[in-house]
Design a protein around this motif. Structure first.
Motif, PDB file in Angstrom:
ATOM      1  N   GLU A 230       5.308  -6.578  -0.402  1.00 55.13           N
ATOM      2  CA  GLU A 230       5.521  -5.644   0.702  1.00 55.13           C
ATOM      3  C   GLU A 230       6.857  -4.931   0.546  1.00 55.13           C
ATOM      4  O   GLU A 230       6.970  -3.727   0.768  1.00 55.13           O
ATOM      5  CB  GLU A 230       5.451  -6.366   2.052  1.00 55.13           C
ATOM      6  CG  GLU A 230       5.321  -5.362   3.196  1.00 55.13           C
ATOM      7  CD  GLU A 230       5.380  -5.997   4.571  1.00 55.13           C
ATOM      8  OE1 GLU A 230       5.928  -7.103   4.684  1.00 55.13           O
ATOM      9  OE2 GLU A 230       4.898  -5.363   5.520  1.00 55.13           O
TER      10      GLU A 230
ATOM     11  N   MET B 277       0.515   2.295  -5.245  1.00 58.72           N
ATOM     12  CA  MET B 277       0.094   3.691  -5.413  1.00 58.72           C
ATOM     13  C   MET B 277      -0.140   4.349  -4.052  1.00 58.72           C
ATOM     14  O   MET B 277       0.196   5.514  -3.853  1.00 58.72           O
ATOM     15  CB  MET B 277      -1.197   3.768  -6.241  1.00 58.72           C
ATOM     16  CG  MET B 277      -1.042   3.328  -7.678  1.00 58.72           C
ATOM     17  SD  MET B 277       0.052   4.403  -8.610  1.00 58.72           S
ATOM     18  CE  MET B 277      -1.026   5.800  -8.889  1.00 58.72           C
ATOM     19  N   ILE B 278      -0.714   3.590  -3.111  1.00 60.74           N
ATOM     20  CA  ILE B 278      -0.926   4.126  -1.761  1.00 60.74           C
ATOM     21  C   ILE B 278       0.429   4.487  -1.150  1.00 60.74           C
ATOM     22  O   ILE B 278       0.594   5.534  -0.529  1.00 60.74           O
ATOM     23  CB  ILE B 278      -1.654   3.093  -0.862  1.00 60.74           C
ATOM     24  CG1 ILE B 278      -3.053   2.777  -1.401  1.00 60.74           C
ATOM     25  CG2 ILE B 278      -1.729   3.566   0.586  1.00 60.74           C
ATOM     26  CD1 ILE B 278      -4.080   3.854  -1.256  1.00 60.74           C
ATOM     27  N   ALA B 279       1.407   3.607  -1.367  1.00 58.91           N
ATOM     28  CA  ALA B 279       2.733   3.850  -0.809  1.00 58.91           C
ATOM     29  C   ALA B 279       3.344   5.128  -1.389  1.00 58.91           C
ATOM     30  O   ALA B 279       4.134   5.806  -0.730  1.00 58.91           O
ATOM     31  CB  ALA B 279       3.643   2.656  -1.088  1.00 58.91           C
ATOM     32  N   LEU B 280       2.975   5.470  -2.619  1.00 62.39           N
ATOM     33  CA  LEU B 280       3.631   6.579  -3.309  1.00 62.39           C
ATOM     34  C   LEU B 280       2.852   7.892  -3.261  1.00 62.39           C
ATOM     35  O   LEU B 280       3.429   8.962  -3.429  1.00 62.39           O
ATOM     36  CB  LEU B 280       3.870   6.185  -4.774  1.00 62.39           C
ATOM     37  CG  LEU B 280       4.966   5.127  -4.943  1.00 62.39           C
ATOM     38  CD1 LEU B 280       4.808   4.395  -6.254  1.00 62.39           C
ATOM     39  CD2 LEU B 280       6.340   5.768  -4.846  1.00 62.39           C
ATOM     40  N   ARG B 281       1.538   7.805  -3.033  1.00 59.19           N
ATOM     41  CA  ARG B 281       0.719   9.022  -3.143  1.00 59.19           C
ATOM     42  C   ARG B 281       1.051  10.081  -2.103  1.00 59.19           C
ATOM     43  O   ARG B 281       0.732  11.245  -2.302  1.00 59.19           O
ATOM     44  CB  ARG B 281      -0.762   8.673  -3.008  1.00 59.19           C
ATOM     45  CG  ARG B 281      -1.370   8.312  -4.330  1.00 59.19           C
ATOM     46  CD  ARG B 281      -2.881   8.381  -4.294  1.00 59.19           C
ATOM     47  NE  ARG B 281      -3.370   7.717  -5.485  1.00 59.19           N
ATOM     48  CZ  ARG B 281      -3.857   6.491  -5.479  1.00 59.19           C
ATOM     49  NH1 ARG B 281      -3.972   5.827  -4.362  1.00 59.19           N
ATOM     50  NH2 ARG B 281      -4.246   5.942  -6.597  1.00 59.19           N
ATOM     51  N   ARG B 282       1.628   9.696  -1.011  1.00 63.40           N
ATOM     52  CA  ARG B 282       1.927  10.683   0.032  1.00 63.40           C
ATOM     53  C   ARG B 282       2.881  11.749  -0.497  1.00 63.40           C
ATOM     54  O   ARG B 282       2.776  12.918  -0.161  1.00 63.40           O
ATOM     55  CB  ARG B 282       2.526   9.992   1.261  1.00 63.40           C
ATOM     56  CG  ARG B 282       2.606  10.878   2.487  1.00 63.40           C
ATOM     57  CD  ARG B 282       2.912  10.060   3.718  1.00 63.40           C
ATOM     58  NE  ARG B 282       4.143   9.292   3.594  1.00 63.40           N
ATOM     59  CZ  ARG B 282       5.352   9.816   3.709  1.00 63.40           C
ATOM     60  NH1 ARG B 282       5.505  11.081   3.947  1.00 63.40           N
ATOM     61  NH2 ARG B 282       6.422   9.056   3.574  1.00 63.40           N
TER      62      ARG B 282
ATOM     63  N   MET C 208       6.454  -2.195  -1.848  1.00 66.38           N
ATOM     64  CA  MET C 208       5.782  -1.034  -1.265  1.00 66.38           C
ATOM     65  C   MET C 208       6.730  -0.224  -0.391  1.00 66.38           C
ATOM     66  O   MET C 208       6.641   0.999  -0.320  1.00 66.38           O
ATOM     67  CB  MET C 208       4.585  -1.492  -0.418  1.00 66.38           C
ATOM     68  CG  MET C 208       3.371  -1.809  -1.249  1.00 66.38           C
ATOM     69  SD  MET C 208       2.084  -2.664  -0.322  1.00 66.38           S
ATOM     70  CE  MET C 208       1.755  -1.499   0.938  1.00 66.38           C
ATOM     71  N   VAL C 209       7.636  -0.937   0.281  1.00 69.12           N
ATOM     72  CA  VAL C 209       8.557  -0.255   1.186  1.00 69.12           C
ATOM     73  C   VAL C 209       9.616   0.520   0.407  1.00 69.12           C
ATOM     74  O   VAL C 209       9.948   1.654   0.756  1.00 69.12           O
ATOM     75  CB  VAL C 209       9.207  -1.282   2.146  1.00 69.12           C
ATOM     76  CG1 VAL C 209      10.343  -0.656   2.924  1.00 69.12           C
ATOM     77  CG2 VAL C 209       8.162  -1.843   3.092  1.00 69.12           C
TER      78      VAL C 209
ATOM     79  N   GLU D 113      -2.510  -0.889  -6.823  1.00 68.40           N
ATOM     80  CA  GLU D 113      -3.115   0.127  -5.960  1.00 68.40           C
ATOM     81  C   GLU D 113      -2.358   0.230  -4.632  1.00 68.40           C
ATOM     82  O   GLU D 113      -2.169   1.326  -4.108  1.00 68.40           O
ATOM     83  CB  GLU D 113      -4.605  -0.192  -5.728  1.00 68.40           C
ATOM     84  CG  GLU D 113      -5.351   0.742  -4.780  1.00 68.40           C
ATOM     85  CD  GLU D 113      -5.435   2.202  -5.233  1.00 68.40           C
ATOM     86  OE1 GLU D 113      -5.060   2.499  -6.385  1.00 68.40           O
ATOM     87  OE2 GLU D 113      -5.858   3.034  -4.413  1.00 68.40           O
TER      88      GLU D 113
ATOM     89  N   GLY E 241      -7.339  -6.405   0.264  1.00 72.12           N
ATOM     90  CA  GLY E 241      -8.465  -6.263  -0.655  1.00 72.12           C
ATOM     91  C   GLY E 241      -8.138  -5.467  -1.915  1.00 72.12           C
ATOM     92  O   GLY E 241      -8.962  -5.361  -2.804  1.00 72.12           O
ATOM     93  N   LEU E 242      -6.951  -4.884  -1.975  1.00 74.33           N
ATOM     94  CA  LEU E 242      -6.602  -4.030  -3.115  1.00 74.33           C
ATOM     95  C   LEU E 242      -5.689  -4.789  -4.074  1.00 74.33           C
ATOM     96  O   LEU E 242      -5.130  -5.826  -3.743  1.00 74.33           O
ATOM     97  CB  LEU E 242      -5.895  -2.762  -2.633  1.00 74.33           C
ATOM     98  CG  LEU E 242      -6.611  -1.945  -1.543  1.00 74.33           C
ATOM     99  CD1 LEU E 242      -5.804  -0.713  -1.184  1.00 74.33           C
ATOM    100  CD2 LEU E 242      -8.005  -1.539  -1.985  1.00 74.33           C
TER     101      LEU E 242
ATOM    102  N   LEU F 100      -0.181  -6.027   4.522  1.00 80.10           N
ATOM    103  CA  LEU F 100      -0.543  -5.566   3.179  1.00 80.10           C
ATOM    104  C   LEU F 100      -2.009  -5.159   3.116  1.00 80.10           C
ATOM    105  O   LEU F 100      -2.781  -5.447   4.014  1.00 80.10           O
ATOM    106  CB  LEU F 100      -0.304  -6.701   2.174  1.00 80.10           C
ATOM    107  CG  LEU F 100       1.140  -7.120   1.985  1.00 80.10           C
ATOM    108  CD1 LEU F 100       1.224  -8.529   1.451  1.00 80.10           C
ATOM    109  CD2 LEU F 100       1.839  -6.161   1.046  1.00 80.10           C
ATOM    110  N   PHE F 101      -2.364  -4.505   2.018  1.00 79.56           N
ATOM    111  CA  PHE F 101      -3.761  -4.151   1.782  1.00 79.56           C
ATOM    112  C   PHE F 101      -4.412  -5.289   0.994  1.00 79.56           C
ATOM    113  O   PHE F 101      -4.466  -5.263  -0.229  1.00 79.56           O
ATOM    114  CB  PHE F 101      -3.848  -2.840   1.000  1.00 79.56           C
ATOM    115  CG  PHE F 101      -3.133  -1.700   1.673  1.00 79.56           C
ATOM    116  CD1 PHE F 101      -3.477  -1.308   2.951  1.00 79.56           C
ATOM    117  CD2 PHE F 101      -2.115  -1.017   1.027  1.00 79.56           C
ATOM    118  CE1 PHE F 101      -2.831  -0.255   3.576  1.00 79.56           C
ATOM    119  CE2 PHE F 101      -1.458   0.034   1.642  1.00 79.56           C
ATOM    120  CZ  PHE F 101      -1.815   0.419   2.917  1.00 79.56           C
TER     121      PHE F 101
END
Lengths: 330, 239
Positions: free
Chosen positions: B146, B101-106, B149-150, B98, B93-94, B90-91
């Protein structure tokens, strides 16, 4: 962009405007030139703050780009007789150098301490090379490289397109402050963008970012190149208030810039800017004291900072303020 | 019709040891496949081969009939594969939000990503954690984050490596519900050594033993198979 980001950007712009307007009117020439050096150092610190604090790339040789920017500027300006095209070329050279070096490091899947070792080595190779260019045979076009003495005849910036309108030290100070504010704002915008957020995610956990479909190598290369560009700009400004010489690549500076960022606060942009200016000021002042080695003072400060404020000046101060506020509030 | 995910005679050797030794499996669209076996059976190594974290020594891996052998994990993920590792990755520090969001921004713009992130958190019952820092969460919560996120980017295929490791009984029950629910929309492969958990979610199970497929059958038949019981008890079995 978040509201907080917008406030920080406006504050930075206002602060820069005030400093650029007031200081040249009140400060003596010597102080002003010194201040320009400090500002160029702050830009160098900012470049490392960006790639180390946010990209997680500990570049021990950020001065490679600083020196390349300076040398590329001096050589091009001497050859062209003015600075109009020297500036873009001097920005392109360190950025391309960062791109090439970064390509081999990141696509070669080199990480952590090895990146530090490689970047440090590159800056030292450049240092040694620049040092051994004494003699008339070492020149690029009209520009002699000058070995250890560097290029004392480094031309000053002129108004773009007007070779006769050379900028005064006062004007160069203003340009430097504008550059610092612009780089700060640019870094803020980069970090707030989709690209910047993914860079931070890769710093947090590269494997997870890849499992989500991001090619970490590309993002690291991108931020490293931006860092090289900003480091190069710092070198151009330094060349304009001192002159270029091999010391720009030296271990002395590459070590110092790391200390500035650490003391200022890794993971912030403003902290390292403050750290660079404070520590530069302190070492300059300590240099005037009889019988004291300024480096010893710098070393003591680093140790104290690591022990007392391990997160750095800015995050440390923010935490203390937060605690005070909570203590006062009912 | 070809399988969604297929491993053809995959071998992964470390020095003289073949951790995976000629595995052949095919997972059809819509399936919820369990991949079980005792410690050292080669489950996690096979998982890493399937997800591009390891390049197999021999054999091929196909996704929708397309050869993906040796593709790096980011390229595998881009083909619509969601991957959850054994130790939550996992991230830290976030914030939870967020990370989502990282998982989805792509694939999505900012606003669409925000909506989907909220939906994914809702689906896993952890919407209240959105603003928390990931690094400060308890282990079971981290597993769910996690998982969120997946699944948030709606991958066709989800690969889960020991999703319940370190979870409490209650969290495991919840995870089983979540995985069954996810299976309505996604094909899922779950690597597990907890047979009870596999019984509660999977229909078809592949049992690995010493790097090879020992049995592959409907879950209740597999669990009553004496050979499977023997390998779990550490007895010698001819694969």
């Amino acid at each position: 962009m978040s509201r907080r980001n917008a406030i920080e950007i406006v504050t930075a712009a206002l602060l820069a405007a005030v400093v650029a307007l007031v200081l040249p009117r009140v400060a003596e020439l010597f102080v002003l030139i010194n201040a320009t050096v400090f500002v160029s150092m702050a830009i160098l610190a900012l470049s490392l703050a960006l790639i180390w604090g946010f990209g997680g790339i500990l570049c021990f040789g950020q001065t490679a780009f600083f020196g390349l920017g300076g040398y590329a500027y001096a050589v091009t300006a001497l050859n062209l007789g003015e600075s109009t095209y020297a500036v873009p070329i001097a920005l392109a050279v360190p950025a391309l150098a960062a791109l090439a070096l970064g390509y081999f490091m990141f696509y070669g899947r080199i990480s952590d301490v090895y990146i530090g070792a490689i970047t440090l080595t590159v800056s030292l190779i450049l240092f040694n090379f620049a040092n051994s260019t004494a003699g008339d045979q070492w020149h690029i076009g009209e520009a002699p490289l000058g070995g250890f003495n560097g290029i004392p005849s480094t031309p000053q910036l002129n108004i773009p397109g007007d070779p006769d309108a050379t900028l005064s030290p006062q004007a160069i100070f203003v340009v430097a402050v504008i550059c610092l504010a612009s780089c700060y704002i640019l870094s803020k915008l980069v970090l707030a963008s989709r690209f910047g957020r993914i860079v931070v995610a890769i710093r947090e956990n590269e494997a997870r970012a890849e499992l989500l479909g991001y090619d970490a190598r590309r993002y690291k290369l991108g931020i490293f190149t931006v860092g090289g560009l900003i480091g190069g700009l710092a070198g151009i400004l330094f060349a304009n208030c001192v002159f270029v010489s091999p010391t720009m690549f030296s271990l002395f500076y590459s070590g110092q810039v790391i200390i500035w960022v650490m003391v200022g606060g890794v993971g912030t942009l403003f902290g390292p800017i403050v750290g660079a200016m404070l520590l530069q000021g302190l070492t300059t002042w300590a240099g005037t004291l009889p019988g004291i080695n300024p480096n010893a003072i710098l070393g003591v400060i680093l140790m104290l900072a690591v022990l007392l404020m391990p997160t750095g000046l800015l995050p440390g101060a923010t935490a203390v303020l937060g605690r005070l506020r909570r203590g006062i509030a009912p | 019709m070809s399988a969604l995910l297929e491993a053809r005679d995959v071998v992964m050797r470390f020095g003289g040891v073949a951790a995976v030794d000629g595995v052949r499996i095919a997972v059809e669209q819509g399936e919820l496949r369990g991949l079980i076996g005792p410690n050292g059976a080669g489950k996690s190594t096979l998982f890493k081969c399937l997800t591009g974290q390891l390049r197999p020594t021999a054999g091929r891996i196909l996704l929708r009939g397309k050869d993906i052998t040796g593709l790096p994990s980011f390229a595998v993920a881009r083909l619509g594969v969601g991957i959850k590792t054994q130790v939550p990755s996992l991230f830290d520090g976030l914030s939870v939000q967020e990370g989502l969001m990282i998982a989805l921004r792509r694939q999505h713009g900012e606003r669409a990503a925000r909506g989907l992130a909220g939906a994914a958190l809702e689906r896993l019952g952890i919407a209240d954690l959105a603003d928390r820092t990931v690094g400060l969460l308890a282990h079971g919560q981290r597993q769910l984050v996690e998982l969120a996120m997946v699944v948030a980017p709606e991958p066709d295929l989800i690969l889960l490596d020991e999703p319940t490791a370190g979870m409490s009984l209650e969290e495991t029950r919840r995870a089983a519900e979540v995985i069954r629910d996810l299976n309505r929309r996604h094909t899922i492969v779950v690597v597990e050594h907890d047979m009870q958990f596999i019984r509660s979610i999977a229909r078809t199970v592949t049992v690995l033993h010493q790097g090879r497929v020992l049995v592959e059958d409907e879950v209740s038949r597999v669990l009553s198979d004496p050979r499977v019981r023997d390998v779990y008890l550490g007895r010698q079995v001819a694969a």
